[in-house]
Motif scaffolding. Structure first.
Motif, PDB file in Angstrom:
ATOM      1  N   ILE A  64       0.827  -1.215   0.000  1.00  0.00           N
ATOM      2  CA  ILE A  64       0.000   0.000   0.000  1.00  0.00           C
ATOM      3  C   ILE A  64       0.861   1.264   0.000  1.00  0.00           C
ATOM      4  CG2 ILE A  64      -1.633   1.362   1.377  1.00  0.00           C
ATOM      5  CD1 ILE A  64      -2.776  -1.357   2.373  1.00  0.00           C
ATOM      6  N   ASP A  65       1.866   1.312   0.863  1.00  0.00           N
ATOM      7  CA  ASP A  65       2.632   2.546   1.081  1.00  0.00           C
ATOM      8  C   ASP A  65       3.749   2.793   0.065  1.00  0.00           C
ATOM      9  OD1 ASP A  65       1.040   2.914   3.315  1.00  0.00           O
ATOM     10  OD2 ASP A  65       2.513   2.052   4.701  1.00  0.00           O
ATOM     11  N   SER A  66       4.198   1.748  -0.611  1.00  0.00           N
ATOM     12  CA  SER A  66       5.312   1.882  -1.552  1.00  0.00           C
ATOM     13  C   SER A  66       4.960   1.192  -2.874  1.00  0.00           C
ATOM     14  CB  SER A  66       6.580   1.262  -0.958  1.00  0.00           C
ATOM     15  OG  SER A  66       6.911   1.845   0.271  1.00  0.00           O
ATOM     16  N   PRO A  67       3.983   1.742  -3.604  1.00  0.00           N
ATOM     17  CA  PRO A  67       3.565   1.084  -4.835  1.00  0.00           C
ATOM     18  C   PRO A  67       4.670   1.061  -5.893  1.00  0.00           C
ATOM     19  CG  PRO A  67       2.497   3.213  -4.612  1.00  0.00           C
ATOM     20  CD  PRO A  67       3.260   2.973  -3.348  1.00  0.00           C
ATOM     21  N   LYS A  68       4.666   0.019  -6.699  1.00  0.00           N
ATOM     22  CA  LYS A  68       5.598  -0.128  -7.823  1.00  0.00           C
ATOM     23  C   LYS A  68       4.784  -0.473  -9.061  1.00  0.00           C
ATOM     24  CE  LYS A  68       9.466   0.383  -5.620  1.00  0.00           C
ATOM     25  NZ  LYS A  68      10.246   1.574  -5.811  1.00  0.00           N
ATOM     26  N   SER A  69       5.072   0.191 -10.140  1.00  0.00           N
ATOM     27  CA  SER A  69       4.297  -0.052 -11.366  1.00  0.00           C
ATOM     28  C   SER A  69       4.928  -1.189 -12.178  1.00  0.00           C
ATOM     29  CB  SER A  69       4.187   1.219 -12.197  1.00  0.00           C
ATOM     30  OG  SER A  69       5.473   1.707 -12.504  1.00  0.00           O
ATOM     31  N   ILE A  70       4.799  -2.395 -11.626  1.00  0.00           N
ATOM     32  CA  ILE A  70       5.363  -3.587 -12.273  1.00  0.00           C
ATOM     33  C   ILE A  70       4.309  -4.672 -12.491  1.00  0.00           C
ATOM     34  CG2 ILE A  70       7.672  -3.180 -11.359  1.00  0.00           C
ATOM     35  CD1 ILE A  70       7.117  -5.402  -9.287  1.00  0.00           C
ATOM     36  N   TYR A  71       3.079  -4.406 -12.136  1.00  0.00           N
ATOM     37  CA  TYR A  71       2.026  -5.414 -12.192  1.00  0.00           C
ATOM     38  C   TYR A  71       1.215  -5.309 -13.479  1.00  0.00           C
ATOM     39  CZ  TYR A  71       2.935  -5.808  -7.184  1.00  0.00           C
ATOM     40  OH  TYR A  71       3.543  -5.994  -5.971  1.00  0.00           O
ATOM     41  N   THR A  72       0.744  -6.452 -13.957  1.00  0.00           N
ATOM     42  CA  THR A  72      -0.318  -6.420 -14.949  1.00  0.00           C
ATOM     43  C   THR A  72      -1.608  -6.186 -14.166  1.00  0.00           C
ATOM     44  OG1 THR A  72      -0.717  -8.798 -14.806  1.00  0.00           O
ATOM     45  CG2 THR A  72       0.888  -8.051 -16.477  1.00  0.00           C
ATOM     46  N   ARG A  73      -2.653  -5.754 -14.828  1.00  0.00           N
ATOM     47  CA  ARG A  73      -3.901  -5.479 -14.111  1.00  0.00           C
ATOM     48  C   ARG A  73      -4.456  -6.733 -13.433  1.00  0.00           C
ATOM     49  NH1 ARG A  73      -9.540  -4.635 -14.376  1.00  0.00           N
ATOM     50  NH2 ARG A  73     -10.085  -2.771 -13.161  1.00  0.00           N
ATOM     51  N   PRO A  74      -4.495  -7.892 -14.125  1.00  0.00           N
ATOM     52  CA  PRO A  74      -5.015  -9.091 -13.447  1.00  0.00           C
ATOM     53  C   PRO A  74      -4.202  -9.476 -12.211  1.00  0.00           C
ATOM     54  CG  PRO A  74      -4.947  -9.452 -15.822  1.00  0.00           C
ATOM     55  CD  PRO A  74      -4.232  -8.158 -15.557  1.00  0.00           C
ATOM     56  N   VAL A  75      -2.891  -9.370 -12.290  1.00  0.00           N
ATOM     57  CA  VAL A  75      -2.051  -9.715 -11.134  1.00  0.00           C
ATOM     58  C   VAL A  75      -2.269  -8.708 -10.007  1.00  0.00           C
ATOM     59  CG1 VAL A  75       0.321  -9.965 -10.290  1.00  0.00           C
ATOM     60  CG2 VAL A  75      -0.338 -10.972 -12.484  1.00  0.00           C
ATOM     61  N   PHE A  76      -2.330  -7.423 -10.343  1.00  0.00           N
ATOM     62  CA  PHE A  76      -2.598  -6.394  -9.330  1.00  0.00           C
ATOM     63  C   PHE A  76      -3.901  -6.696  -8.590  1.00  0.00           C
ATOM     64  CE2 PHE A  76      -5.099  -2.518  -8.497  1.00  0.00           C
ATOM     65  CZ  PHE A  76      -4.389  -2.031  -7.401  1.00  0.00           C
ATOM     66  N   LEU A  77      -4.959  -6.970  -9.336  1.00  0.00           N
ATOM     67  CA  LEU A  77      -6.259  -7.237  -8.711  1.00  0.00           C
ATOM     68  C   LEU A  77      -6.231  -8.508  -7.874  1.00  0.00           C
ATOM     69  CD1 LEU A  77      -8.615  -6.207 -11.649  1.00  0.00           C
ATOM     70  CD2 LEU A  77      -8.151  -4.931  -9.528  1.00  0.00           C
ATOM     71  N   PHE A  78      -5.531  -9.538  -8.351  1.00  0.00           N
ATOM     72  CA  PHE A  78      -5.409 -10.777  -7.578  1.00  0.00           C
ATOM     73  C   PHE A  78      -4.677 -10.532  -6.265  1.00  0.00           C
ATOM     74  CE2 PHE A  78      -2.979 -14.635  -6.485  1.00  0.00           C
ATOM     75  CZ  PHE A  78      -4.036 -15.496  -6.250  1.00  0.00           C
ATOM     76  N   VAL A  79      -3.557  -9.822  -6.336  1.00  0.00           N
ATOM     77  CA  VAL A  79      -2.771  -9.537  -5.121  1.00  0.00           C
ATOM     78  C   VAL A  79      -3.582  -8.677  -4.164  1.00  0.00           C
ATOM     79  CG1 VAL A  79      -0.731  -8.338  -4.233  1.00  0.00           C
ATOM     80  CG2 VAL A  79      -0.529  -9.824  -6.236  1.00  0.00           C
ATOM     81  N   LYS A  80      -4.155  -7.597  -4.676  1.00  0.00           N
ATOM     82  CA  LYS A  80      -4.903  -6.665  -3.835  1.00  0.00           C
ATOM     83  C   LYS A  80      -6.133  -7.319  -3.205  1.00  0.00           C
ATOM     84  CE  LYS A  80      -7.747  -2.511  -4.167  1.00  0.00           C
ATOM     85  NZ  LYS A  80      -8.984  -3.146  -3.746  1.00  0.00           N
ATOM     86  N   ASN A  81      -6.945  -7.945  -4.029  1.00  0.00           N
ATOM     87  CA  ASN A  81      -8.245  -8.420  -3.558  1.00  0.00           C
ATOM     88  C   ASN A  81      -8.224  -9.791  -2.885  1.00  0.00           C
ATOM     89  OD1 ASN A  81      -9.489  -6.091  -4.547  1.00  0.00           O
ATOM     90  ND2 ASN A  81      -9.762  -6.997  -6.557  1.00  0.00           N
ATOM     91  N   PHE A  82      -7.336 -10.670  -3.321  1.00  0.00           N
ATOM     92  CA  PHE A  82      -7.357 -12.037  -2.802  1.00  0.00           C
ATOM     93  C   PHE A  82      -6.177 -12.367  -1.892  1.00  0.00           C
ATOM     94  CE2 PHE A  82      -9.941 -12.117  -6.639  1.00  0.00           C
ATOM     95  CZ  PHE A  82     -11.127 -12.583  -6.113  1.00  0.00           C
ATOM     96  N   LEU A  83      -4.977 -12.080  -2.354  1.00  0.00           N
ATOM     97  CA  LEU A  83      -3.819 -12.415  -1.506  1.00  0.00           C
ATOM     98  C   LEU A  83      -3.753 -11.541  -0.261  1.00  0.00           C
ATOM     99  CD1 LEU A  83      -0.839 -13.070  -3.937  1.00  0.00           C
ATOM    100  CD2 LEU A  83      -2.152 -14.728  -2.628  1.00  0.00           C
ATOM    101  N   LEU A  84      -3.886 -10.232  -0.458  1.00  0.00           N
ATOM    102  CA  LEU A  84      -3.736  -9.308   0.676  1.00  0.00           C
ATOM    103  C   LEU A  84      -5.068  -8.842   1.245  1.00  0.00           C
ATOM    104  CD1 LEU A  84      -0.754  -7.175  -0.674  1.00  0.00           C
ATOM    105  CD2 LEU A  84      -0.690  -9.199   0.786  1.00  0.00           C
ATOM    106  N   GLU A  85      -6.152  -9.125   0.559  1.00  0.00           N
ATOM    107  CA  GLU A  85      -7.500  -8.742   1.002  1.00  0.00           C
ATOM    108  C   GLU A  85      -7.576  -7.267   1.389  1.00  0.00           C
ATOM    109  OE1 GLU A  85      -8.304 -11.613   4.085  1.00  0.00           O
ATOM    110  OE2 GLU A  85      -8.915 -13.124   2.618  1.00  0.00           O
ATOM    111  N   ILE A  86      -7.148  -6.423   0.465  1.00  0.00           N
ATOM    112  CA  ILE A  86      -7.188  -4.976   0.687  1.00  0.00           C
ATOM    113  C   ILE A  86      -8.498  -4.451   0.118  1.00  0.00           C
ATOM    114  CG2 ILE A  86      -6.108  -2.759   0.120  1.00  0.00           C
ATOM    115  CD1 ILE A  86      -3.422  -4.348  -0.076  1.00  0.00           C
TER     116      ILE A  86
END
Length: 100
Positions: A64-86
């Motif tokens: 959250i605090d140190s974003p990096k623009s290295i993700y594809t949109r599907p991976v970003f959404l998977f990490v955010k919504n499922f892995l980290l439950e943000i």
């Protein structure tokens, strides 16, 4: 995280941390790089290793605090919504890599 200063990163992570020598990475000083690279490019085995190196809260806060623009949109959404439950809204532009 003082008790983890002597933790060595497993060599199996080297392909994900390709721009640096895994043996020379410091889990405190290089945590932003390590966390994002593993979240963006790792598989579930790598994610489990990441969770052994860092507490869940450190991973989540770093994401959250140190974003990096290295993700594809599907991976970003998977990490955010499922892995980290943000549930908070994050600016996708800070995370998703641009293809030019």
């Amino acid at each position: 995280m003082d008790s983890k200063k002597s933790v060595k990163l497993p060599v199996v992570l080297q392909p994900l941390l390709w721009s640096k020598n895994v043996k020379k990475l410091n889990i405190d000083n290089d945590k932003i790089y390590i966390i994002h690279q593993i979240l963006a490019y790792g598989n579930l085995k790598h994610i489990r290793l990441l969770n052994k190196i860092y507490p869940e809260e450190v991973i989540k806060n770093t994401f959250i605090d140190s974003p990096k623009s290295i993700y594809t949109r599907p991976v970003f959404l998977f990490v955010k919504n499922f892995l980290l439950e943000i549930n908070d809204k994050l600016n996708e532009k800070d995370y998703i890599k641009r293809i030019i």
